[in-house]
Design a protein around this motif. Structure first.
Motif, PDB file in Angstrom:
ATOM      1  N   ASN A 152     -28.248   2.974 -14.583  1.00 60.50           N
ATOM      2  CA  ASN A 152     -28.876   3.177 -15.890  1.00 60.50           C
ATOM      3  C   ASN A 152     -28.526   2.071 -16.863  1.00 60.50           C
ATOM      4  O   ASN A 152     -29.384   1.556 -17.574  1.00 60.50           O
ATOM      5  CB  ASN A 152     -28.437   4.515 -16.484  1.00 60.50           C
ATOM      6  N   SER A 153     -27.238   1.713 -16.869  1.00 59.75           N
ATOM      7  CA  SER A 153     -26.852   0.708 -17.858  1.00 59.75           C
ATOM      8  C   SER A 153     -27.411  -0.659 -17.471  1.00 59.75           C
ATOM      9  O   SER A 153     -27.740  -1.457 -18.335  1.00 59.75           O
ATOM     10  CB  SER A 153     -25.330   0.671 -18.019  1.00 59.75           C
ATOM     11  N   ARG A 154     -27.544  -0.897 -16.170  1.00 59.51           N
ATOM     12  CA  ARG A 154     -28.129  -2.177 -15.765  1.00 59.51           C
ATOM     13  C   ARG A 154     -29.600  -2.247 -16.185  1.00 59.51           C
ATOM     14  O   ARG A 154     -30.078  -3.250 -16.678  1.00 59.51           O
ATOM     15  CB  ARG A 154     -27.994  -2.369 -14.252  1.00 59.51           C
ATOM     16  N   ARG A 155     -30.298  -1.130 -16.017  1.00 58.02           N
ATOM     17  CA  ARG A 155     -31.700  -1.099 -16.422  1.00 58.02           C
ATOM     18  C   ARG A 155     -31.829  -1.222 -17.935  1.00 58.02           C
ATOM     19  O   ARG A 155     -32.741  -1.832 -18.451  1.00 58.02           O
ATOM     20  CB  ARG A 155     -32.350   0.194 -15.942  1.00 58.02           C
ATOM     21  N   MET A 156     -30.869  -0.628 -18.627  1.00 53.05           N
ATOM     22  CA  MET A 156     -30.846  -0.708 -20.085  1.00 53.05           C
ATOM     23  C   MET A 156     -30.745  -2.172 -20.504  1.00 53.05           C
ATOM     24  O   MET A 156     -31.464  -2.621 -21.394  1.00 53.05           O
ATOM     25  CB  MET A 156     -29.623   0.063 -20.576  1.00 53.05           C
ATOM     26  N   ALA A 157     -29.847  -2.880 -19.852  1.00 56.45           N
ATOM     27  CA  ALA A 157     -29.675  -4.298 -20.182  1.00 56.45           C
ATOM     28  C   ALA A 157     -30.925  -5.083 -19.819  1.00 56.45           C
ATOM     29  O   ALA A 157     -31.271  -6.072 -20.473  1.00 56.45           O
ATOM     30  CB  ALA A 157     -28.468  -4.851 -19.440  1.00 56.45           C
ATOM     31  N   GLY A 158     -31.629  -4.622 -18.779  1.00 50.80           N
ATOM     32  CA  GLY A 158     -32.817  -5.334 -18.303  1.00 50.80           C
ATOM     33  C   GLY A 158     -33.988  -5.286 -19.266  1.00 50.80           C
ATOM     34  O   GLY A 158     -34.967  -6.018 -19.101  1.00 50.80           O
ATOM     35  N   VAL A 159     -33.886  -4.421 -20.265  1.00 51.34           N
ATOM     36  CA  VAL A 159     -34.982  -4.321 -21.237  1.00 51.34           C
ATOM     37  C   VAL A 159     -35.149  -5.645 -21.989  1.00 51.34           C
ATOM     38  O   VAL A 159     -36.259  -6.072 -22.287  1.00 51.34           O
ATOM     39  CB  VAL A 159     -34.718  -3.164 -22.230  1.00 51.34           C
ATOM     40  N   GLY A 160     -34.042  -6.290 -22.289  1.00 52.35           N
ATOM     41  CA  GLY A 160     -34.108  -7.582 -22.961  1.00 52.35           C
ATOM     42  C   GLY A 160     -33.887  -7.495 -24.458  1.00 52.35           C
ATOM     43  O   GLY A 160     -34.043  -8.483 -25.170  1.00 52.35           O
ATOM     44  N   LEU A 184     -36.688   8.903 -25.762  1.00 50.68           N
ATOM     45  CA  LEU A 184     -36.150   9.252 -24.447  1.00 50.68           C
ATOM     46  C   LEU A 184     -36.121  10.763 -24.289  1.00 50.68           C
ATOM     47  O   LEU A 184     -35.693  11.465 -25.192  1.00 50.68           O
ATOM     48  CB  LEU A 184     -34.719   8.733 -24.309  1.00 50.68           C
ATOM     49  N   GLN A 185     -36.577  11.206 -23.141  1.00 49.65           N
ATOM     50  CA  GLN A 185     -36.548  12.641 -22.906  1.00 49.65           C
ATOM     51  C   GLN A 185     -36.097  12.877 -21.465  1.00 49.65           C
ATOM     52  O   GLN A 185     -36.543  12.186 -20.539  1.00 49.65           O
ATOM     53  CB  GLN A 185     -37.944  13.229 -23.146  1.00 49.65           C
ATOM     54  N   PHE A 186     -35.204  13.837 -21.292  1.00 52.13           N
ATOM     55  CA  PHE A 186     -34.741  14.164 -19.942  1.00 52.13           C
ATOM     56  C   PHE A 186     -35.753  15.107 -19.309  1.00 52.13           C
ATOM     57  O   PHE A 186     -36.061  16.157 -19.855  1.00 52.13           O
ATOM     58  CB  PHE A 186     -33.366  14.826 -20.006  1.00 52.13           C
ATOM     59  N   ASN A 187     -36.300  14.697 -18.194  1.00 54.92           N
ATOM     60  CA  ASN A 187     -37.322  15.492 -17.538  1.00 54.92           C
ATOM     61  C   ASN A 187     -36.745  16.187 -16.322  1.00 54.92           C
ATOM     62  O   ASN A 187     -36.036  15.597 -15.524  1.00 54.92           O
ATOM     63  CB  ASN A 187     -38.471  14.569 -17.112  1.00 54.92           C
ATOM     64  N   THR A 188     -37.067  17.460 -16.185  1.00 51.28           N
ATOM     65  CA  THR A 188     -36.515  18.202 -15.046  1.00 51.28           C
ATOM     66  C   THR A 188     -37.596  18.710 -14.091  1.00 51.28           C
ATOM     67  O   THR A 188     -37.268  19.231 -13.033  1.00 51.28           O
ATOM     68  CB  THR A 188     -35.693  19.410 -15.518  1.00 51.28           C
ATOM     69  N   SER A 189     -38.854  18.566 -14.471  1.00 46.23           N
ATOM     70  CA  SER A 189     -39.880  19.062 -13.548  1.00 46.23           C
ATOM     71  C   SER A 189     -40.173  18.008 -12.498  1.00 46.23           C
ATOM     72  O   SER A 189     -40.439  16.855 -12.811  1.00 46.23           O
ATOM     73  CB  SER A 189     -41.152  19.458 -14.316  1.00 46.23           C
ATOM     74  N   VAL A 229     -37.352  10.019 -18.973  1.00 48.15           N
ATOM     75  CA  VAL A 229     -38.686   9.459 -19.166  1.00 48.15           C
ATOM     76  C   VAL A 229     -38.679   8.772 -20.534  1.00 48.15           C
ATOM     77  O   VAL A 229     -38.135   9.306 -21.488  1.00 48.15           O
ATOM     78  CB  VAL A 229     -39.758  10.567 -19.134  1.00 48.15           C
ATOM     79  N   TRP A 230     -39.239   7.579 -20.575  1.00 45.23           N
ATOM     80  CA  TRP A 230     -39.283   6.869 -21.850  1.00 45.23           C
ATOM     81  C   TRP A 230     -40.709   6.918 -22.407  1.00 45.23           C
ATOM     82  O   TRP A 230     -41.659   6.562 -21.711  1.00 45.23           O
ATOM     83  CB  TRP A 230     -38.893   5.380 -21.664  1.00 45.23           C
ATOM     84  N   GLU A 263     -42.405  -3.712 -11.444  1.00 47.21           N
ATOM     85  CA  GLU A 263     -41.109  -4.062 -10.867  1.00 47.21           C
ATOM     86  C   GLU A 263     -40.015  -3.314 -11.633  1.00 47.21           C
ATOM     87  O   GLU A 263     -40.085  -3.186 -12.848  1.00 47.21           O
ATOM     88  CB  GLU A 263     -40.902  -5.573 -11.009  1.00 47.21           C
ATOM     89  N   HIS A 264     -38.991  -2.841 -10.903  1.00 47.05           N
ATOM     90  CA  HIS A 264     -37.956  -2.044 -11.554  1.00 47.05           C
ATOM     91  C   HIS A 264     -37.002  -2.911 -12.387  1.00 47.05           C
ATOM     92  O   HIS A 264     -36.978  -4.118 -12.235  1.00 47.05           O
ATOM     93  CB  HIS A 264     -37.145  -1.281 -10.503  1.00 47.05           C
ATOM     94  N   GLY A 265     -36.283  -2.254 -13.260  1.00 51.26           N
ATOM     95  CA  GLY A 265     -35.229  -2.973 -13.976  1.00 51.26           C
ATOM     96  C   GLY A 265     -35.405  -3.057 -15.473  1.00 51.26           C
ATOM     97  O   GLY A 265     -34.573  -3.621 -16.171  1.00 51.26           O
ATOM     98  N   LYS A 266     -36.501  -2.487 -16.031  1.00 53.07           N
ATOM     99  CA  LYS A 266     -36.687  -2.587 -17.481  1.00 53.07           C
ATOM    100  C   LYS A 266     -36.601  -1.224 -18.117  1.00 53.07           C
ATOM    101  O   LYS A 266     -37.599  -0.564 -18.371  1.00 53.07           O
ATOM    102  CB  LYS A 266     -38.015  -3.264 -17.786  1.00 53.07           C
ATOM    103  N   GLY A 267     -35.396  -0.770 -18.355  1.00 55.20           N
ATOM    104  CA  GLY A 267     -35.191   0.484 -19.067  1.00 55.20           C
ATOM    105  C   GLY A 267     -35.295   1.694 -18.179  1.00 55.20           C
ATOM    106  O   GLY A 267     -34.300   2.161 -17.645  1.00 55.20           O
ATOM    107  N   SER A 268     -36.469   2.187 -17.985  1.00 55.47           N
ATOM    108  CA  SER A 268     -36.641   3.434 -17.256  1.00 55.47           C
ATOM    109  C   SER A 268     -37.364   3.201 -15.936  1.00 55.47           C
ATOM    110  O   SER A 268     -37.758   2.075 -15.626  1.00 55.47           O
ATOM    111  CB  SER A 268     -37.450   4.404 -18.119  1.00 55.47           C
TER     112      SER A 268
END
Ligand code: ATP
Ligand code: MG
Lengths: 368, 239
Positions: free
Chosen positions: A45-53, A96-101, A107-108, A168-173
């Protein structure tokens, strides 16, 4: 020599020794898998957070760095206020919302235009950005993990979305929906849970942070370069997770303790006659106790090694089942679980070992 | 000759419920260095109990036991164990070898316990050779014959050169041929190495190789005879 006796006793009952060691192995694997999964998730999560830029993140008052548990919100109008600060290049409100379904995860909700200015845009594997309010953008790992393709239906927060783009993965969510839709679904029109801020130059960051501090007093800001570290620390100290981890560690250790206790208790009964022999040879109580303690430590050590095997096997199995799941083993936990395995083994053997040493030699020698 | 083992008015009473059994009554005994004593008597007369008291495996109800000047009859387990470790070697009817260890391992563990950790592999090899067990060094007790097991048990009892060897019917589980071999070995220990020995036996022939015979009945010593004083002398085995 006593080492030889210890080992020969371990080997003479191979199934009993293996089962005991395996139980300790389960203790170790349980802890390592849990810790590995939570650490992996946090790191990822934190890596993706950093990937936002973004350079700075602004959060509403009373918010939490454990993003899934944060409930604070702020008006998106704050974005206008922030963008007027000298040196701010772009601001993107995010909800940001935590999704459980249908699987769990964050989910951003994003405003695509402002978000792109921060991230320099998604890299599309397939498809496009949002075309309508019910469109969803997912990353490639999420798509692979759930075998989703363009145009597929995806249910989030009890609402049906259409997969419009795979990026491509890595930008936030891993999952993005339009900010408006998010606000409508959650029932918080005009609100955001964080602002991503990009600066003209790296040298402006500190100045802008202090300016934000002046204008929006109770709103915490974080320099993105340290945000990842903050977020990891916050997650580690996050009450429920810590409590859960401690509980699992405690129960696992207890299991190891009881199994060793039972195994060693049975062993001293079975070896009563041998204890009598050692006593007739003049072996002091400490020598006999130590013999059983050493045996338990060997079983504990063996269990630790088996536990490592189970952990890596379990990890492989998890990743086959759920490719989005990240597992990261902090090396210090290898040490902790190793010590725990030995600790529970030693503690479990303590009473049987002392009991063995106190046997009456004549009775022990007469034991069939 | 120096007295190596002495019991003074030794009595052991077992209580099972309300019934009291005096297994050993008022036994005073002196064993001189280098002596080989045989103890005989009917079953249940207290021979084994006496041996256990002499070796510090049990504590007397009253009386004392001195081994090489040290009192082994005190209540403290640690003290009794320590004297046993340094001064006494046991041989039992059940061979009492450690089943998971090899022949060599059984000897080495006795060394290790005796010396608080150290051992002497060379001495172990010597003894195994002497017993003709050099080819069975790595055999477990279950892979040895009864005679071989008892020879190994005797070797283990004397490997640390104890002040006294206490043997409780060492040939009780052996056939005639193996009994002969084992008895010869015990006799050899006494003759060649001046090992002091106290041996319980039901077998008059076995008693015949001893230098003194003690007869017990109902927990008491009823007679003592020096070598040459008892009948069995005539048919003493030519070992
Ligand atoms: N632990 C015990 N509790 C109660 N009574 C005991 C105990 N051990 C021995 N006795 C009794 O003490 C008496 C002497 O027993 P001991 O074993 O010394 O006889 P023994 O001369 O060695 O007999 P055997 O020739 O059959 O070996 C017996 O009456 C026996 O029942
Ligand atoms: Mg007896």
């Amino acid at each position: 020599m006593s080492a030889q006796l210890v080992l020969s006793n371990v080997v003479s009952r191979p199934m009993r020794s293996l089962a005991t060691a395996l139980a300790v192995g389960v203790e170790v694997a349980l802890i390592l898998l849990l810790v590995g999964l939570s650490t992996g998730m946090i790191r990822e999560n934190s890596r993706r957070m950093a990937g936002v830029g973004a350079d700075i993140v602004l959060q509403p008052p009373n918010s939490s760095l454990v993003l899934a548990a944060s409930t604070g919100a702020m008006s998106v109008k704050i974005a206008d206020l922030v963008s007027r600060i000298e040196g701010v290049k772009a601001v993107a409100p995010v909800y940001l919302q935590f999704n459980t379904s249908g699987g769990m995860g964050l989910v951003w909700g994003i405003d695509q235009e402002s978000f792109n200015r921060i991230t320099q845009g998604f890299i599309y594997r397939e498809g496009t950005g949002f075309q309508g309010p019910d469109d969803v953008i997912i990353d490639d790992i999420y798509a692979d993990g759930r075998e989703l393709r363009l145009g597929d239906d995806l249910k989030l927060m009890n609402h049906s979305f259409r997969v419009a783009g795979i990026v491509e993965h890595g930008k936030g969510s891993r999952v993005f929906i339009p900010l408006d839709t998010m606000q409508r679904l959650v029932g918080t029109p005009g609100q955001a849970t964080m602002m991503m801020i990009k600066c003209d130059s790296q040298s402006d960051i500190a100045g802008i942070q202090s300016e934000l501090g002046r204008r929006l007093k109770s709103y915490p800001t974080f320099d993105m370069s340290s945000f990842a570290a903050h977020i990891e620390e916050a997650n580690r100290d996050f009450g429920p997770l810590k409590y859960f981890t401690n509980t699992v560690v405690f129960i696992a250790t207890l299991i190891g303790f009881f199994i060793i206790f039972l195994s060693m208790y049975t062993a001293i009964t079975e070896r009563t006659h041998e204890i009598g022999i050692l006593k007739s040879l003049g072996a002091p109580q400490g020598y006999i106790s130590l013999l059983f303690l050493k045996e338990a430590l060997v079983l504990g050590g063996l269990g630790f090694v088996l536990g490592l095997g189970l952990t890596f096997g379990g990890r492989f199995f998890f990743q086959l089942l759920m490719p989005t799941l990240q597992h990261k083993l902090p090396p210090e936990w290898l040490l902790y679980t190793g010590l725990l395995a030995l600790f529970s083994a030693g503690l479990g053997a303590l009473y049987p070992a002392l009991r063995a040493a106190r046997q009456d030699p004549i009775e022990a020698l007469a034991y069939e | 000759m120096k007295t190596i083992l002495e019991s003074i008015e030794l009595t052991k009473i077992f209580k099972t419920g309300k019934i009291e059994v005096a297994a050993v009554r008022d036994v005073s005994l002196k064993v001189r260095e280098g002596e080989f004593i045989a103890i005989m008597g009917p079953s249940g007369c207290g021979k084994s109990t006496l041996l256990h008291l002499l070796g510090g495996l049990a504590t007397p109800t009253s009386g004392r036991v001195l081994v090489d000047g040290e009192e082994i009859s005190s209540g403290k387990d640690a003290i009794r164990t320590d004297i046993r470790r340094r001064k006494i070697g046991f041989v039992f009817q059940r061979f009492n070898l450690l089943p998971t260890l090899s022949a060599q391992g059984n000897l080495e563990i006795a060394q290790e316990i005796h010396r608080n950790g150290s051992r002497d592999p060379q001495h172990v090899d010597e003894i195994l050779n002497l017993l003709g067990l050099e080819k069975k060094t790595h055999h477990k007790p279950s892979e040895l014959s009864g005679g071989e097991q008892q020879r190994l048990a005797i070797a283990r009892a004397v490997i640390n050169r104890p002040a006294i060897l206490l043997a409780d019917e060492p040939t009780g589980n052996l056939d005639t041929r193996n009994s002969m071999v084992v008895l010869k070995m015990i006799q050899e220990l006494n003759r060649a190495l001046s090992q002091t020995i106290l041996m319980i036996t039901h077998n008059p022939e076995a008693a015949g190789i001893a230098s003194r015979l003690i007869e017990m009945r109902d927990g008491r010593i009823v007679s003592q005879q020096q070598e040459g004083e008892w009948n069995a002398t005539e048919d003493r085995m030519s070992l």
